[in-house]
Motif scaffolding. Structure first.
Motif, PDB file in Angstrom:
ATOM      1  N   THR A  65      36.703   9.561  46.004  1.00 20.76           N
ATOM      2  CA  THR A  65      37.914   8.959  45.703  1.00 20.76           C
ATOM      3  C   THR A  65      37.920   8.586  44.161  1.00 20.76           C
ATOM      4  OG1 THR A  65      37.132   6.710  46.293  1.00 20.76           O
ATOM      5  CG2 THR A  65      38.523   7.859  47.753  1.00 20.76           C
ATOM      6  N   ASP A  66      36.788   8.399  43.612  1.00 21.90           N
ATOM      7  CA  ASP A  66      36.422   7.862  42.089  1.00 21.90           C
ATOM      8  C   ASP A  66      35.365   8.551  41.200  1.00 21.90           C
ATOM      9  OD1 ASP A  66      38.639   5.448  42.198  1.00 21.90           O
ATOM     10  OD2 ASP A  66      37.642   5.008  44.152  1.00 21.90           O
ATOM     11  N   ALA A  67      35.582   8.748  40.230  1.00 23.79           N
ATOM     12  CA  ALA A  67      34.660   9.157  39.167  1.00 23.79           C
ATOM     13  C   ALA A  67      34.955   8.528  37.847  1.00 23.79           C
ATOM     14  CB  ALA A  67      34.771  10.671  39.136  1.00 23.79           C
ATOM     15  N   TYR A  68      34.102   8.285  37.192  1.00 23.70           N
ATOM     16  CA  TYR A  68      34.089   7.571  35.778  1.00 23.70           C
ATOM     17  C   TYR A  68      33.282   8.477  34.946  1.00 23.70           C
ATOM     18  CZ  TYR A  68      33.481   4.136  32.067  1.00 23.70           C
ATOM     19  OH  TYR A  68      33.286   3.541  30.763  1.00 23.70           O
ATOM     20  N   LEU A  69      33.802   9.103  33.672  1.00 24.97           N
ATOM     21  CA  LEU A  69      33.055   9.829  32.820  1.00 24.97           C
ATOM     22  C   LEU A  69      32.515   8.613  31.798  1.00 24.97           C
ATOM     23  CD1 LEU A  69      34.627  12.155  34.020  1.00 24.97           C
ATOM     24  CD2 LEU A  69      34.670  13.155  31.726  1.00 24.97           C
ATOM     25  N   THR A  70      31.170   8.705  31.382  1.00 26.67           N
ATOM     26  CA  THR A  70      30.664   7.890  30.322  1.00 26.67           C
ATOM     27  C   THR A  70      29.618   8.573  29.684  1.00 26.67           C
ATOM     28  OG1 THR A  70      29.886   5.614  30.238  1.00 26.67           O
ATOM     29  CG2 THR A  70      28.868   6.842  32.029  1.00 26.67           C
ATOM     30  N   ASP A  71      29.302   7.904  28.590  1.00 23.60           N
ATOM     31  CA  ASP A  71      28.119   8.542  27.603  1.00 23.60           C
ATOM     32  C   ASP A  71      28.694  10.009  27.430  1.00 23.60           C
ATOM     33  OD1 ASP A  71      26.867   6.252  27.602  1.00 23.60           O
ATOM     34  OD2 ASP A  71      25.227   6.845  28.965  1.00 23.60           O
ATOM     35  N   VAL A  72      29.951  10.309  26.895  1.00 28.75           N
ATOM     36  CA  VAL A  72      30.035  11.875  26.294  1.00 28.75           C
ATOM     37  C   VAL A  72      29.524  11.711  24.963  1.00 28.75           C
ATOM     38  CG1 VAL A  72      31.706  13.452  25.981  1.00 28.75           C
ATOM     39  CG2 VAL A  72      32.250  11.842  27.746  1.00 28.75           C
ATOM     40  N   ILE A  73      28.320  12.180  24.723  1.00 31.39           N
ATOM     41  CA  ILE A  73      27.549  12.147  23.492  1.00 31.39           C
ATOM     42  C   ILE A  73      27.317  13.723  23.112  1.00 31.39           C
ATOM     43  CG2 ILE A  73      25.561  11.849  22.661  1.00 31.39           C
ATOM     44  CD1 ILE A  73      25.240   9.421  24.687  1.00 31.39           C
ATOM     45  N   VAL A  74      27.746  13.830  21.816  1.00 31.96           N
ATOM     46  CA  VAL A  74      27.033  15.071  21.113  1.00 31.96           C
ATOM     47  C   VAL A  74      26.474  14.717  19.738  1.00 31.96           C
ATOM     48  CG1 VAL A  74      28.009  17.197  20.111  1.00 31.96           C
ATOM     49  CG2 VAL A  74      29.189  16.457  22.258  1.00 31.96           C
ATOM     50  N   ALA A  75      25.479  15.366  19.712  1.00 30.93           N
ATOM     51  CA  ALA A  75      24.477  14.934  18.413  1.00 30.93           C
ATOM     52  C   ALA A  75      25.265  15.428  17.339  1.00 30.93           C
ATOM     53  CB  ALA A  75      23.130  15.931  18.392  1.00 30.93           C
ATOM     54  N   PRO A  76      25.327  14.496  16.286  1.00 25.94           N
ATOM     55  CA  PRO A  76      26.103  14.493  15.178  1.00 25.94           C
ATOM     56  C   PRO A  76      26.037  15.837  14.572  1.00 25.94           C
ATOM     57  CG  PRO A  76      25.096  12.239  15.188  1.00 25.94           C
ATOM     58  CD  PRO A  76      24.560  13.146  16.320  1.00 25.94           C
ATOM     59  N   VAL A  77      25.027  16.446  14.469  1.00 27.06           N
ATOM     60  CA  VAL A  77      24.795  17.885  13.845  1.00 27.06           C
ATOM     61  C   VAL A  77      25.704  18.972  14.312  1.00 27.06           C
ATOM     62  CG1 VAL A  77      22.702  18.533  14.951  1.00 27.06           C
ATOM     63  CG2 VAL A  77      23.455  19.439  12.516  1.00 27.06           C
ATOM     64  N   TYR A  78      25.927  18.640  15.826  1.00 31.04           N
ATOM     65  CA  TYR A  78      26.570  19.660  16.573  1.00 31.04           C
ATOM     66  C   TYR A  78      27.976  19.178  17.054  1.00 31.04           C
ATOM     67  CZ  TYR A  78      22.034  21.798  17.063  1.00 31.04           C
ATOM     68  OH  TYR A  78      20.809  22.255  16.705  1.00 31.04           O
ATOM     69  N   GLN A  79      28.448  18.160  16.344  1.00 30.50           N
ATOM     70  CA  GLN A  79      29.928  17.799  16.544  1.00 30.50           C
ATOM     71  C   GLN A  79      30.932  18.654  15.982  1.00 30.50           C
ATOM     72  OE1 GLN A  79      30.447  13.633  15.611  1.00 30.50           O
ATOM     73  NE2 GLN A  79      28.860  12.951  17.402  1.00 30.50           N
ATOM     74  N   GLY A  80      31.926  18.968  16.659  1.00 36.35           N
ATOM     75  CA  GLY A  80      33.073  20.010  16.003  1.00 36.35           C
ATOM     76  C   GLY A  80      32.709  21.457  16.302  1.00 36.35           C
ATOM     77  N   GLU A  81      31.777  21.694  17.259  1.00 33.51           N
ATOM     78  CA  GLU A  81      31.271  22.903  17.582  1.00 33.51           C
ATOM     79  C   GLU A  81      31.775  23.319  18.990  1.00 33.51           C
ATOM     80  OE1 GLU A  81      29.676  25.127  15.495  1.00 33.51           O
ATOM     81  OE2 GLU A  81      29.577  23.875  14.146  1.00 33.51           O
ATOM     82  N   GLY A  82      32.319  22.455  19.664  1.00 38.39           N
ATOM     83  CA  GLY A  82      32.975  22.703  21.002  1.00 38.39           C
ATOM     84  C   GLY A  82      31.933  22.174  22.110  1.00 38.39           C
ATOM     85  N   ILE A  83      31.023  21.489  21.944  1.00 37.55           N
ATOM     86  CA  ILE A  83      29.982  21.007  22.961  1.00 37.55           C
ATOM     87  C   ILE A  83      30.535  20.140  23.714  1.00 37.55           C
ATOM     88  CG2 ILE A  83      27.762  20.133  23.254  1.00 37.55           C
ATOM     89  CD1 ILE A  83      27.746  22.831  21.705  1.00 37.55           C
ATOM     90  N   GLY A  84      31.372  19.134  23.121  1.00 42.30           N
ATOM     91  CA  GLY A  84      32.093  18.122  24.059  1.00 42.30           C
ATOM     92  C   GLY A  84      33.159  18.848  25.063  1.00 42.30           C
ATOM     93  N   LYS A  85      33.578  20.051  24.534  1.00 38.03           N
ATOM     94  CA  LYS A  85      34.533  20.372  25.436  1.00 38.03           C
ATOM     95  C   LYS A  85      33.808  20.966  26.662  1.00 38.03           C
ATOM     96  CE  LYS A  85      37.880  24.466  25.398  1.00 38.03           C
ATOM     97  NZ  LYS A  85      38.500  25.700  24.568  1.00 38.03           N
TER      98      LYS A  85
END
Length: 140
Positions: A65-85
Motif C-alpha cells: 500500500t505504501d512506498a516512500y522514495l528517499t535519498d535520491v542522490i546523484v554525485a555532483p559531477v554526474y548531475q544533469g546527465e540523466g542519472i536521477g531519471k
C-alpha cells in the motif's frame, strides 16, 4: 560518460553510501548508523559507473500500500546527465513489478525546493492533492 556503461545494483557498501551522502551535503552518519539505515531499506537502487557508485535511491516500502522514495542522490559531477531519471524510473518499475494486483500503492516523497518539476515528469503531484491530504513532516 556512456549511459550504457552504467550498471544498476540493488546494494551499496557503507563506505560508498556515506561518500555519496556527504558529496551532496546530507548529514554525516557513522559507519554503524549507515549500516543500520541500509539494513532497514527494503529497496535500494545503486547506479555504478566504472566500479564507482554515482547515484542511488532508497525506497522504504511494504510493497502493498505504501512506498516512500528517499535519498535520491546523484554525485555532483554526474548531475544533469540523466542519472536521477534512471534511478527514479528503476524505483517505479520495481515497485510496479512487486505491487499487488488491484491494490493502489501510494508512493510519496519530499522534493527538495526547486526539484518538484523533476518528479512531476514521473507522475508525482504536489500535495495537497485533495485525495491524500497534506504532506506533513515532524523533525525528531
Amino acid at each position: 560518460m556512456e549511459k550504457n556503461e552504467i550498471v544498476i545494483k540493488d546494494s551499496i557498501s557503507v563506505k560508498e553510501f556515506c561518500r555519496l551522502r556527504e558529496a551532496v551535503g546530507f548529514q554525516r552518519l557513522t559507519k554503524e548508523q549507515a549500516q543500520k539505515v541500509l539494513e532497514h531499506t527494503p529497496l535500494l537502487i545503486n547506479a555504478v559507473y566504472r566500479e564507482e557508485s554515482i547515484g542511488l535511491v532508497r525506497v522504504l516500502t511494504d510493497f502493498v500500500t505504501d512506498a516512500y522514495l528517499t535519498d535520491v542522490i546523484v554525485a555532483p559531477v554526474y548531475q544533469g546527465e540523466g542519472i536521477g531519471k534512471i534511478l527514479v524510473q528503476q524505483a517505479i518499475s520495481r515497485l510496479k513489478d512487486k505491487s499487488e494486483d488491484g491494490i493502489i500503492l501510494a508512493c510519496n516523497l519530499y522534493a527538495n525546493p526547486g526539484k518538484e518539476n523533476f518528479y512531476e515528469r514521473f507522475g508525482f503531484t504536489k500535495l495537497p492533492a485533495g485525495k491524500y491530504g497534506y504532506g506533513m513532516l515532524r523533525e525528531i
